[in-house]
Design a protein around this motif. Structure first.
Motif, mmCIF file in Angstrom:
data_model
loop_
_atom_site.group_PDB
_atom_site.id
_atom_site.type_symbol
_atom_site.label_atom_id
_atom_site.label_comp_id
_atom_site.label_asym_id
_atom_site.label_seq_id
_atom_site.Cartn_x
_atom_site.Cartn_y
_atom_site.Cartn_z
ATOM 1 N N GLY A 1 -2.326 10.585 -2.007
ATOM 2 C CA GLY A 1 -1.553 9.263 -2.852
ATOM 3 C C GLY A 1 -1.667 9.253 -4.145
ATOM 4 O O GLY A 1 -2.277 9.818 -5.143
ATOM 5 N N LYS B 1 5.133 10.976 -10.268
ATOM 6 C CA LYS B 1 3.629 10.554 -9.546
ATOM 7 C C LYS B 1 2.728 10.770 -10.861
ATOM 8 O O LYS B 1 2.088 9.385 -11.321
ATOM 9 C CB LYS B 1 2.895 11.657 -9.278
ATOM 10 N N LYS C 1 -2.045 5.172 -3.219
ATOM 11 C CA LYS C 1 -1.251 4.145 -1.938
ATOM 12 C C LYS C 1 0.077 5.787 -2.113
ATOM 13 O O LYS C 1 -0.254 6.900 -2.723
ATOM 14 C CB LYS C 1 -0.445 3.782 -3.050
ATOM 15 N N GLU C 2 0.766 5.694 -0.748
ATOM 16 C CA GLU C 2 1.289 6.938 -0.289
ATOM 17 C C GLU C 2 2.630 6.299 -0.919
ATOM 18 O O GLU C 2 2.983 5.141 -1.167
ATOM 19 C CB GLU C 2 1.219 7.031 1.058
ATOM 20 N N ILE C 3 3.055 7.579 -0.751
ATOM 21 C CA ILE C 3 4.837 7.575 -1.179
ATOM 22 C C ILE C 3 5.182 7.189 -0.320
ATOM 23 O O ILE C 3 5.316 8.095 0.865
ATOM 24 C CB ILE C 3 5.319 8.435 -2.121
ATOM 25 N N GLU C 4 6.000 6.599 -0.174
ATOM 26 C CA GLU C 4 7.098 6.067 0.599
ATOM 27 C C GLU C 4 8.412 6.086 -0.228
ATOM 28 O O GLU C 4 9.284 5.895 -0.568
ATOM 29 C CB GLU C 4 7.251 4.485 1.443
ATOM 30 N N VAL D 1 6.092 15.376 -1.736
ATOM 31 C CA VAL D 1 5.998 14.353 -1.186
ATOM 32 C C VAL D 1 4.950 14.423 -0.428
ATOM 33 O O VAL D 1 3.820 13.766 -0.290
ATOM 34 C CB VAL D 1 7.140 13.255 -0.868
ATOM 35 N N GLU D 2 5.143 15.289 0.432
ATOM 36 C CA GLU D 2 3.687 15.540 1.848
ATOM 37 C C GLU D 2 2.472 16.319 0.354
ATOM 38 O O GLU D 2 1.546 15.240 1.381
ATOM 39 C CB GLU D 2 4.499 16.919 2.354
ATOM 40 N N ASN E 1 1.182 12.800 -0.411
ATOM 41 C CA ASN E 1 0.253 12.195 0.665
ATOM 42 C C ASN E 1 -0.807 12.856 1.021
ATOM 43 O O ASN E 1 -1.725 11.869 1.405
ATOM 44 C CB ASN E 1 1.305 12.045 1.547
ATOM 45 N N ASP F 1 0.863 -0.917 -0.222
ATOM 46 C CA ASP F 1 -0.284 -0.022 -0.555
ATOM 47 C C ASP F 1 0.736 1.447 0.374
ATOM 48 O O ASP F 1 0.327 2.491 0.054
ATOM 49 C CB ASP F 1 -1.005 -0.316 1.391
ATOM 50 N N THR F 2 1.852 0.977 -0.134
ATOM 51 C CA THR F 2 2.881 2.393 -0.044
ATOM 52 C C THR F 2 4.018 2.614 -2.130
ATOM 53 O O THR F 2 3.762 1.403 -2.274
ATOM 54 C CB THR F 2 3.925 2.571 0.679
#
Lengths: 392, 291
Positions: free
Chosen positions: A72, A330, A76-79, A64-65, A68, A35-36
């Motif tokens: 995301g 992205k 899905k969030e970016i890690e 990224v902040e 997210n 999920d990331t």
């Protein structure tokens, strides 16, 4: 002198590497639960060109902040997984190996300099992982010496010769000049690239190059060559080079009565430039740059505001490029509909007119961006936003 | 009139070479030493000028005098510390010492003040006037007049004063001068002081004219001035003046005819040609080697 500094840096980087090596293996992030989206960052966070790397990193973090916070990419969030390459090529290579082998990232952002990016290109091609340098300008990053495309390498910044093209278009279309002289550093690939592109574009647009001269880096007396240029009576002088010499050239040119517009590339950009040339002499001179924080375009002003709020300082060009790189990625991941690196690569290649802080961007067949450049003008020693020039 | 403009450019450059070359030639004349640290004295002069204008807020002429005094003392110190004890050593030992001193000053300076170039403040008005289509800046005139004034003062010192007489005597025959009761050590020190003061003045003028100063700025002008000194005939004071001006003008005209990348090469080609065809220089007498 530089060699010695290099040795010291290399030695300290080696030592720091030994220490850091103990830490990173335990810091492995095991979130393989899907999920990331993992994105590797391989930047110069310490060492000789740390200011480039940290600038980019601030832009990356901000982007990224924002992404997210907005939910995301496809939910899905970016890690981010960060590696400090300590401004060293070998560290950059081992960082890229760690990111691809161990962390299995979808893409790598970095490095800031061409050299440290080239150090990762082989890894990116071998492991089929997309590598995007925000600020590496060397041709060799995306197309190797034999002219073969590095399939997985991309960049966000424009390549050096592009600045020459932009300057020529600006001179002809905006300033309306018909004749120009070119006076460049004869030893730097950067200046030669800019100069050649300027001449090609300027002549293709019907302009006439009345004088072509070059100087040697570290020179201090440019008066006799400038006198020659003056007697050719150009309406415009293009001076690709770095501020140390260009500052003196601009000053001496004005003293000799060359009052026409002068122009150069981002090599002019330094506070020392104003000290050397003097604010008066710099009036009526122009510089091509990737971006200006004074550009009234809302996409830029929103970025500048968000950046200032987070970092309590104005963003530099590197931060803007770092920020853009994340959004470029992205966009590609969304269009690919997958984090499969080959699909991301194919999607990146299809990027067309994607609006970014540093200009709407398309990727050409050599993985180089085609985008607008910003023209800055010196007004009483301050760099002011002048206009934006689109390619072609 | 492009060539008039180029001539003005060349004379300005040449008068800086001439001022540095004078120090080379005087020191060589008196102790037969090529003082390779001389270019670095020039650099130090430039920085003293810079700091007295920026740091102490002095005007240009006070800064010029201060730099000359500082360099005179600095030159004497170099002589007393590094060269004096080598006076009876082989000439190659003294030459190598001079190169060592030069490296020491350069790197010591970088170590202390950093390698970044500094911008010399623009304290003389940027005026200019036109003569026959050439644009001549106030600065060029200033450089030329300061150089000429200093050269006239130097001629006066060498020919009309007691110390000048002593200098000429020592340079003619060191031992005989000593027998005549001349204090050779002090005379040599005085020579270093005068030569270094001229280099200091050249440094300040250079800063004013070319703006950018850095710790390694003395190397190329130093070598060029050496070529100028050899061109005029090393050890001969008028030779250094003429040699400097000629070299400056030649370099400028090489540049002006479109060979800008060959400018430095031209200076060294001149050095080689002079050494082959007229080793005593323009003003040199063909003295036969004494047996």
């Amino acid at each position: 002198m530089m060699k010695r500094i290099g040795k010291v840096i290399a030695a300290s980087a080696l030592f720091a590497g030994l220490l850091a090596g103990c830490g990173t293996s335990s810091g492995q992030s095991g979130s393989q639960n899907g999920d990331t989206i993992k994105i590797g960052v391989n930047l110069e966070l310490s060492g000789g060109v740390a200011s480039y790397g940290t600038g980019i990193n601030k832009g990356v973090q901000l982007a990224v902040e924002e992404i997210n916070a907005a939910g995301g990419i496809d939910g899905k969030e970016i890690e981010l997984i960060s590696v400090d390459n300590k401004s060293d090529g070998q560290e950059a290579t081992s960082g890229a190996i760690k990111l691809t082998d161990q962390d299995k990232v979808a893409a790598i952002i970095g490095a800031a300099t061409s050299g440290n990016t080239i150090a990762q290109v082989e890894i990116a091609n071998d492991k089929k992982t997309v590598l995007i340098t925000p600020s590496g300008t060397s041709m060799v990053v995306t197309v190797n010496e034999k002219g073969k495309l590095n399939d997985y390498a991309f960049r966000t910044t424009f390549i050096d010769p592009f600045q020459g093209t932009v300057a020529a278009n600006f001179a002809i279309n905006e300033l309306g000049v018909k004749t120009a002289a070119v006076y460049g550093d004869n030893a730097s690939d950067y200046a030669k690239g800019l100069g050649a592109a300027f001449i090609e574009t300027f002549e293709a647009a019907g302009g006439k190059i009345v004088k072509e001269e070059s100087y040697i880096a570290k020179d201090t007396d440019f008066r006799s060559t400038l006198t020659r240029i003056k007697s050719a009576e150009p309406e415009f002088v293009y001076i690709p080079g770095y501020y140390e010499e260009v500052g003196l050239i601009v000053k001496q040119a004005r003293e000799l009565g060359i009052d026409v517009p002068l122009m150069g590339g981002d090599g002019w950009d330094s506070p020392t430039m104003v000290d050397l040339a003097g604010a008066d002499a710099l009036n009526n001179t122009f510089v091509t740059a990737a971006y200006s924080d004074e550009d009234p375009d809302p996409i830029i002003q929103n970025f500048v505001e968000a950046f200032k709020e987070k970092n309590k300082e104005a963003p530099d060009g590197f931060s803007a490029l770092g920020y853009d790189t994340v959004y470029l990625l992205k966009d590609a991941i969304e269009r690919a509909g997958s984090t499969d690196s080959t699909k991301i690569k194919d999607a990146l290649e299809q990027t067309k007119d994607f609006p970014l802080v540093t200009g709407a961007l398309s990727i050409d067949e050599n993985h180089n961006p085609i985008k607008s450049a910003t023209i800055l003008e010196y007004v009483d020693g301050q760099m002011k936003f002048n206009s934006k020039v689109n390619p072609e | 009139m492009e060539w008039i403009q180029q001539l003005v450019n060349g004379i300005s450059l040449g008068s800086i070479y001439a001022l540095i070359a004078l120090g080379y030639t005087m020191v060589y004349g008196i102790i037969k030493l090529i003082n390779f640290a001389h270019g670095d004295v020039f650099m130090v002069g430039s920085f003293v000028g810079f700091y007295s204008i920026v740091g102490l807020g002095l005007d240009f002429f006070t800064a010029l005098v201060l730099a000359m005094i500082f360099c005179a003392i600095f030159g004497v110190l170099i002589e007393r510390i590094a060269y004096k004890r080598l006076r009876n050593a082989t000439r190659i030992a003294a030459l190598i010492t001079a190169i060592g001193v030069s490296l020491l000053i350069e790197n010591g300076f970088i170590f202390t003040w950093g390698p970044q170039p500094k911008a010399f403040p623009d304290i003389i008005a940027n005026g200019s006037f036109e003569i026959l289509g050439a644009k001549i800046s106030i600065k060029s005139i200033l450089i030329l007049s300061i150089s000429i004034t200093l050269m006239v003062i130097l001629q006066f010192i060498v020919h009309k004063t007691k110390i000048g007489k002593a200098m000429r005597a020592v340079s003619h025959d060191n031992e005989a001068a000593r027998l005549m009761g001349i204090n050779v050590d002090n005379t040599i020190s005085a020579t270093f002081a005068i030569g270094s003061a001229l280099a200091g003045a050249a440094g300040v003028i250079f800063g004013l004219y070319y703006t950018k100063i850095d710790p390694l700025m003395g190397i190329i002008p130093g070598i060029k001035a050496f070529v100028a000194a050899v061109l005029g005939g090393i050890g001969i004071i008028p030779g250094a003046m003429v040699g400097g001006l000629v070299l400056g003008v030649i370099e400028t005209f090489v540049n002006a005819s479109g060979f800008s990348l060959w400018r430095d090469a031209a200076a060294f080609v001149i050095l080689i040609l002079i050494l082959i065809f007229r080793p005593n220089g323009i003003f040199g007498k063909n003295t036969r080697e004494k047996v």
